[in-house]
Design a protein around this motif. Sequence first.
Motif, mmCIF file in Angstrom:
data_model
loop_
_atom_site.group_PDB
_atom_site.id
_atom_site.type_symbol
_atom_site.label_atom_id
_atom_site.label_comp_id
_atom_site.label_asym_id
_atom_site.label_seq_id
_atom_site.Cartn_x
_atom_site.Cartn_y
_atom_site.Cartn_z
ATOM 1 N N ASN A 117 0.835 -1.204 0.000
ATOM 2 C CA ASN A 117 0.000 0.000 0.000
ATOM 3 C C ASN A 117 0.875 1.262 0.000
ATOM 4 O OD1 ASN A 117 -1.915 2.052 0.450
ATOM 5 N ND2 ASN A 117 -3.102 0.788 1.888
ATOM 6 N N SER A 118 0.564 2.175 -0.899
ATOM 7 C CA SER A 118 1.106 3.527 -0.869
ATOM 8 C C SER A 118 0.034 4.401 -1.517
ATOM 9 C CB SER A 118 2.445 3.602 -1.603
ATOM 10 O OG SER A 118 2.991 4.916 -1.519
ATOM 11 N N GLY A 119 0.422 5.519 -2.054
ATOM 12 C CA GLY A 119 -0.580 6.365 -2.689
ATOM 13 C C GLY A 119 0.065 7.561 -3.339
ATOM 14 N N GLU A 127 -6.085 11.293 -3.420
ATOM 15 C CA GLU A 127 -5.285 10.077 -3.589
ATOM 16 C C GLU A 127 -5.734 9.190 -4.740
ATOM 17 O OE1 GLU A 127 -5.321 7.182 -0.385
ATOM 18 O OE2 GLU A 127 -3.498 6.209 -1.142
ATOM 19 N N GLN A 129 -4.940 5.487 -5.512
ATOM 20 C CA GLN A 129 -4.408 4.405 -4.681
ATOM 21 C C GLN A 129 -3.270 3.648 -5.360
ATOM 22 O OE1 GLN A 129 -3.801 3.328 -1.883
ATOM 23 N NE2 GLN A 129 -5.246 1.773 -1.187
ATOM 24 N N VAL A 130 -2.268 3.335 -4.576
ATOM 25 C CA VAL A 130 -1.212 2.404 -4.969
ATOM 26 C C VAL A 130 -1.343 1.210 -4.033
ATOM 27 C CG1 VAL A 130 1.284 2.000 -4.988
ATOM 28 C CG2 VAL A 130 0.361 4.154 -5.872
ATOM 29 N N GLN A 226 2.639 8.306 -0.289
ATOM 30 C CA GLN A 226 2.209 7.842 1.030
ATOM 31 C C GLN A 226 3.139 6.781 1.630
ATOM 32 O OE1 GLN A 226 -1.372 5.382 1.063
ATOM 33 N NE2 GLN A 226 -2.172 6.548 2.794
ATOM 34 N N HIS A 228 2.586 3.977 3.884
ATOM 35 C CA HIS A 228 1.551 3.160 4.524
ATOM 36 C C HIS A 228 2.197 1.956 5.202
ATOM 37 C CE1 HIS A 228 -2.339 1.113 5.073
ATOM 38 N NE2 HIS A 228 -2.913 2.259 4.774
HETATM 39 MG MG MG Z 1 -2.858 4.204 -0.063
#
Ligand code: MG
Length: 248
Positions: A117-119, A127, A129-130, A226, A228
Amino acid sequence: MSQLPGYDDTPFLTNWPYRVHDCNRPQPRIVTPGAPPSSDCILPAPSDAVMLFDGSSLDGWKSRDGGPAGWKVENGYMEVVAKTGDISTLAEFGDCQLHLEWMAPAVVIGDSQGRGNSGVFLQGIYEIQVLDCYENPTYADGTVGALYGQTPPLVNASRKPGEWQSYDIIWEGPRFDGDTVVRPAAVTVILNGVLLHHRWELIGATGHKKVGIYEPHPPVGPLKLQDHGNPVRFRNIWYRPLTGYDTP
Ligand code: MG
């Protein structure tokens, strides 16, 4: 609670029969993207691009507190160092064509929102989403390429963890007249050459377990990535301002 990841006790999205992060919202169809070209980067920057990260340093980035970005740089990419926090560009910009490449960790740990998870936050607050969504079910509006908490991608075009993936994003930021939104933000998102959103309007800034709303802000802002908690990698980040496209 449902057996599917997500929630059944969050607020409903305006004009949709679904809640934020709804566990019963249909999953995006899976599309296998074409293989990437065998080069160091998927799409080299054009002549008028503004380079935000060329693989050499994080000099153009800052941490949440304004100090140096705490992520590591090696082998031409940056990698999230958990708990060092989100990082943002010193540069601020608005409407743009943005390109970046990212990789979910090759070693798969966790599931749903806990895996890779990142972003990518346009103007620091919206955002895209990643997430490692390769054989990793999650709630639809948290899928990779989702306008997080708002709109799932048209399809799930994930590559496998450990493979570089590309985002091409056309961002048209919101316009405000005082407290009034005169034009909501709209975004076009292509993941690995596959369209996920076409000029789709955002309902507001990104939130978790709540309906996003707009609050007035300037027509430019930083790009934020992000932390995360997962060691996601990024490289080849650049944008082209859409000058002449609209006036702030
Ligand atoms: Mg994210």
